[in-house]
Write a protein that holds these residues in place. Structure first.
Motif, mmCIF file in Angstrom:
data_model
loop_
_atom_site.group_PDB
_atom_site.id
_atom_site.type_symbol
_atom_site.label_atom_id
_atom_site.label_comp_id
_atom_site.label_asym_id
_atom_site.label_seq_id
_atom_site.Cartn_x
_atom_site.Cartn_y
_atom_site.Cartn_z
ATOM 1 N N GLU A 51 -0.410 8.659 5.316
ATOM 2 C CA GLU A 51 0.785 9.200 5.934
ATOM 3 C C GLU A 51 0.672 9.135 7.448
ATOM 4 N N ALA A 52 1.664 8.549 8.066
ATOM 5 C CA ALA A 52 1.706 8.440 9.521
ATOM 6 C C ALA A 52 2.661 9.475 10.084
ATOM 7 N N ASN A 107 0.849 -1.181 0.000
ATOM 8 C CA ASN A 107 0.000 0.000 0.000
ATOM 9 C C ASN A 107 0.886 1.233 0.000
ATOM 10 N N GLY A 108 1.886 1.213 -0.863
ATOM 11 C CA GLY A 108 2.739 2.382 -0.975
ATOM 12 C C GLY A 108 4.108 2.176 -0.367
ATOM 13 N N LEU A 109 5.067 2.965 -0.831
ATOM 14 C CA LEU A 109 6.452 2.882 -0.380
ATOM 15 C C LEU A 109 6.814 4.238 0.221
ATOM 16 N N PHE A 110 7.291 4.198 1.451
ATOM 17 C CA PHE A 110 7.597 5.421 2.189
ATOM 18 C C PHE A 110 9.101 5.507 2.446
ATOM 19 N N TRP A 111 9.591 6.728 2.481
ATOM 20 C CA TRP A 111 10.961 6.982 2.933
ATOM 21 C C TRP A 111 10.893 7.940 4.123
ATOM 22 N N TYR A 112 11.644 7.582 5.172
ATOM 23 C CA TYR A 112 11.728 8.413 6.356
ATOM 24 C C TYR A 112 13.197 8.710 6.642
ATOM 25 N N SER A 170 3.056 6.215 16.288
ATOM 26 C CA SER A 170 2.693 7.011 15.123
ATOM 27 C C SER A 170 1.182 7.038 15.015
ATOM 28 N N ALA A 171 0.669 8.034 14.334
ATOM 29 C CA ALA A 171 -0.768 8.213 14.241
ATOM 30 C C ALA A 171 -1.166 8.606 12.835
ATOM 31 N N ILE A 172 -2.336 8.132 12.434
ATOM 32 C CA ILE A 172 -2.891 8.465 11.127
ATOM 33 C C ILE A 172 -4.243 9.130 11.327
ATOM 34 N N GLU A 173 -4.481 10.187 10.569
ATOM 35 C CA GLU A 173 -5.739 10.897 10.681
ATOM 36 C C GLU A 173 -6.779 10.281 9.760
#
Lengths: 111, 116
Positions: B104-105, A30-35, B95-98
């Motif tokens: 996006e968390a 459900n998507g690829l994230f970078w932090y 972490s939290a999601i709206e």
């Protein structure tokens, strides 16, 4: 199972460009994230890709190829403050929206 | 961006005692919150998913009776480490999601727990 691979460490020079690769094999996507994560601090969001292609945001760009299970984060005009760990994460599924993280790449920017 | 506040930032406790960590969304309603644990030089490992008003969903290998999670309101989730032992020493991050559709968390600052 979930498997996300990225290099452990990288070194680059101030002002240069660096590419951090990430490959993934996950049961859901459900998507690829970078932090970005500085030592002892919480991660901060850099980018999110759900469709194939390149997303550009200032000095940072992220690329995704879903068919290859591959992403990269591109950092341009490196600054000393960019020294940090960069975490690749895959969204598990649309229902839970939790993330599975890779082990992170520690980037050291040198003068 | 949205702000998630986690408290305390660090805590030292004696072995056998319990510690409560709070995670608050300051300017949005978090329908879903997540608790992660991070050991030194390792990545974040998901411990549990917390939905407001319902029981948390724990990941395999995480003891629900040891790590009590409560998500009583749309802005607060708590993690209580019960009968803490030195091996529970770690960096705990929420972490939290709206809302229901966002992906996006936003992460809290993390809590460094040291059990002595």
């Amino acid at each position: 199972g979930q498997n996300i691979d990225q290099p452990t460490e990288m070194t680059a020079t101030e002002g240069a460009i660096v590419q951090i690769n990430c490959t993934y094999q996950t049961s859901g996507f459900n998507g690829l994230f970078w932090y970005q994560q500085h030592a002892g601090e919480a991660p901060t969001f850099l980018s999110y890709n759900v469709l194939d292609g390149l997303e550009e945001k200032g000095r940072f760009s992220s690329f995704l190829s879903r068919s290859k299970g591959y992403s990269y984060l591109l950092l341009k005009e490196l600054q000393m403050k960019d020294s940090a760990s960069y975490l690749c994460a895959v969204g598990m599924d649309t229902g839970r929206r939790a993330l599975t993280f890779g082990s992170g790449t520690r980037l050291q920017v040198q003068p | 961006g949205a702000v998630v506040s986690q408290h305390p930032s660090w805590v030292i406790c004696k072995s056998g005692t319990s510690v409560k960590i709070e995670c608050r969304s300051l300017d949005f309603q978090a329908t879903t919150m997540f608790w992660y644990r991070q050991f030194p030089k390792q990545s974040l490992m998901l411990m549990a998913t917390s939905n407001e008003g319902s029981k948390a969903t724990y990941e395999q290998g995480v003891e629900k009776d040891k790590f009590l999670i409560n998500h009583a309101s749309l802005t607060l989730s708590t993690l209580t480490v019960t009968s803490a032992h030195p091996e529970d020493s770690s960096f705990y991050i929420c972490s939290a999601i709206e809302g229901q559709q966002n992906t996006e968390a936003f992460f809290g600052q993390g809590t460094r727990l040291t059990v002595v």
